[in-house]
Structure formats: C-alpha cells, structure tokens
Design an enzyme around this catalytic site. Sequence first.
Site, short mmCIF file in Angstrom:
data_model
loop_
_atom_site.label_atom_id
_atom_site.label_comp_id
_atom_site.label_asym_id
_atom_site.label_seq_id
_atom_site.Cartn_x
_atom_site.Cartn_y
_atom_site.Cartn_z
N SER A 135 48.22 37.74 45.05
CA SER A 135 48.00 36.66 44.08
C SER A 135 48.93 36.76 42.90
CB SER A 135 46.58 36.75 43.50
OG SER A 135 45.63 36.61 44.48
N HIS B 46 48.45 30.80 46.11
CA HIS B 46 48.72 31.35 47.44
C HIS B 46 49.36 30.31 48.35
CE1 HIS B 46 46.64 35.30 47.68
NE2 HIS B 46 45.86 34.81 46.75
N HIS C 93 42.13 34.95 53.30
CA HIS C 93 41.12 35.97 53.04
C HIS C 93 39.84 35.63 53.78
CE1 HIS C 93 43.84 35.60 49.57
NE2 HIS C 93 43.62 36.88 49.33
N TYR D 109 36.97 35.52 52.53
CA TYR D 109 36.07 34.68 51.72
C TYR D 109 36.37 33.19 51.85
CZ TYR D 109 39.84 34.91 48.19
OH TYR D 109 41.04 34.86 47.53
N GLU D 110 37.54 32.86 52.42
CA GLU D 110 37.83 31.45 52.65
C GLU D 110 37.06 30.92 53.87
OE1 GLU D 110 42.20 30.47 52.05
OE2 GLU D 110 42.24 32.65 51.83
N ALA E 187 46.87 41.95 44.03
CA ALA E 187 46.32 42.11 42.69
C ALA E 187 44.98 42.80 42.85
CB ALA E 187 46.14 40.75 42.04
N MET F 73 40.11 42.09 47.23
CA MET F 73 39.49 41.31 48.32
C MET F 73 40.46 41.10 49.48
SD MET F 73 37.87 38.41 45.86
CE MET F 73 37.16 38.85 44.26
N SER F 74 41.50 41.90 49.56
CA SER F 74 42.48 41.70 50.65
C SER F 74 42.90 43.06 51.19
CB SER F 74 43.70 40.93 50.10
OG SER F 74 44.38 41.71 49.12
N ASN G 44 43.57 43.43 36.00
CA ASN G 44 42.48 43.42 35.01
C ASN G 44 41.69 44.71 35.14
OD1 ASN G 44 41.69 41.86 37.64
ND2 ASN G 44 39.79 42.71 36.84
N HIS H 257 40.37 34.19 37.50
CA HIS H 257 41.50 34.13 38.43
C HIS H 257 42.80 33.85 37.67
CE1 HIS H 257 43.55 33.70 42.21
NE2 HIS H 257 43.80 32.42 42.04
N1 HPA Z 1 37.83 42.56 41.62
C1 HPA Z 1 38.09 42.15 42.87
N2 HPA Z 1 39.25 41.61 43.23
C2 HPA Z 1 40.21 41.49 42.29
C3 HPA Z 1 39.99 41.90 40.96
C4 HPA Z 1 38.73 42.46 40.61
O1 HPA Z 1 38.46 42.84 39.45
N3 HPA Z 1 41.13 41.62 40.28
C5 HPA Z 1 42.01 41.09 41.18
N4 HPA Z 1 41.44 41.00 42.40
#
Ligand code: HPA
Length: 275
Positions: free
Chosen positions: A33, A64, A86, A88-89, A116, A214-215, A238, A250
Amino acid sequence: MKELTLYDRAEASAEFLRERGFGPVPAGLTLGSGLGAVLDGLQEEQSVATSDIPHFPRSTVAGHSGRLVQGEMAGRRVIVVQGRVHGYEGYELAQVVHYVRTLSCLGVQRLILTCAAGGIVPELRPGQLCLIEDHLNLMGSSPLRGPHDERLGARFVDLTEAYDGSLGRTAAACAADLGIELGSGVYAGLPGPQYETPAEVRMLRGLGAALVGMSTVPEAIAARQLGLPVLGLALVSNAAAGLSGEPLSHEEVLEAGRVAASDLRRLLEAVVATF
Ligand code: HPA
C-alpha cells in the site's frame, strides 16, 4: 467442460504475459500500500493491467491500482506487481496468491514482498523499514488449502526458512551501506480489514510479533511451496493501535508509504543489483 486446476490457471496467465514480452527474470517484486513510488526506479518495458490478464482477480482497494510491469532496475530485469489483492476483499487465499504461481510459471527466480505494516514494538517507528524475519499466520486459513496439485510443490510445505536468510543478510548489508536504518522482526498476518484493537496488539506482542499487517503471509507460503526464496520488507506506516494514542487511518498508511518510498526504492535497487 473440465474445470481448470490452479496450476492450469497460473500457466494460462503466464502464457498471456509471455505473449506480451514478460519472461523469466531474477526477481518478482510486490509493492504494498502506498509504495507505488518505487516504480520511479524502474525503466519500464512492458506493462499490463491485471484486469486484462486471464484468471487474475481484480484489486478493489484505494492505493492498489492493479498492474504488472516488467522493466530494468539497477541493471536487472524485474517484474513489479502493483495492486495485490487481499483476503478481506472477499477473495480466497488461493486467488490472493495466483500471481505468485503465475510468476513461478514464467520462470521468476525469487520473490520480494513489500508491505505497509503497523509497528508493535517501540523500536519500530513510523517511516522505518523493517526486514520480515518470520511470520505468524493468524489469517485463519492457508493459500494451500484445497485439492493438492504437485506441480505447485509439496502438500506439506516446510516453512523453517519462510523468509530467506541469505536474502535477508543481503538486504541488511545493503541498508547499512546506504545508511538506511533497517529493523527486523516477526510479522503477524491478520485477516483484516479492520485494524486491531489495543488488546489484540498486546496479544500479538506477547506472541513475539513486531509488525502487523493484512498481506504478505499467503504469498510467502505459496512462494515457499514453489521453492522460490522470499525477501520480505515492511514499511512501518504507523504505530499499531493503542500505542500512540492516535486513531489509525488508511490515508496515514498511504502517506507514510509516499514519504518512505525513496528509501525503499534505494534499498531495493541495491538488493536487486546483487542478483
Ligand atoms: N494493522 C494492520 N495492518 C496494517 C497496519 C496496522 O496497524 N498498518 C498498515 N497495515
């Protein structure tokens, strides 16, 4: 009509790409991302929208846009995958990793996965790059679930070295040469798409994770089944939930990617130059 196997589908996607000039290259490189600026370091030769490739799932997430680009980076030819999908999609993990199998059919020799991620330990500050040493698959599934096809590799895949030690050492040495601080740690892969609760982040820390995302996990598993060495690099976008007192968004993840993408590009160029 007989249903195509996973391998047949990967081979059909690979054939489509071969006809458009894609071929066996030393590395496939998946961009996470907000990390699209890494493409600035690429002399683009071929580019295809993933929506045009037969059997490729469509990306549905902002940041994406789906493309496969072949080109030269640091004098080596690579195929860059932008816009992975992903779980989750709504996709099965087998669909999430379809591109990995396609790259293997094309003869790609290694896979560099970038993403990320949230930083769980205080040493990992937002904007920092981090080597993925190992992972926790907490996605509740596996990309290898379902009928087995030996053309994709073993049924029971050894993940002792899910992330290649030699590639990791190369990345660490390149980062040191470039003066780029590179952390390292275990990546916890969660299904998402919601970010974690602070309690979940405390749990993940207790489990030994330094990063959460998440990937990456499904793709690393599929690559290992195929025998492809994997290098995993996370951008800490983050501090994970509950650590900074700020809510997560996001947009923040995308912005951190834009800021750190030039370090990531320099690091990737140095690593790719060793292939
Ligand atoms: N959690 C899950 N997935 C992420 C995060 C997070 O804090 N930051 C970027 N992708």
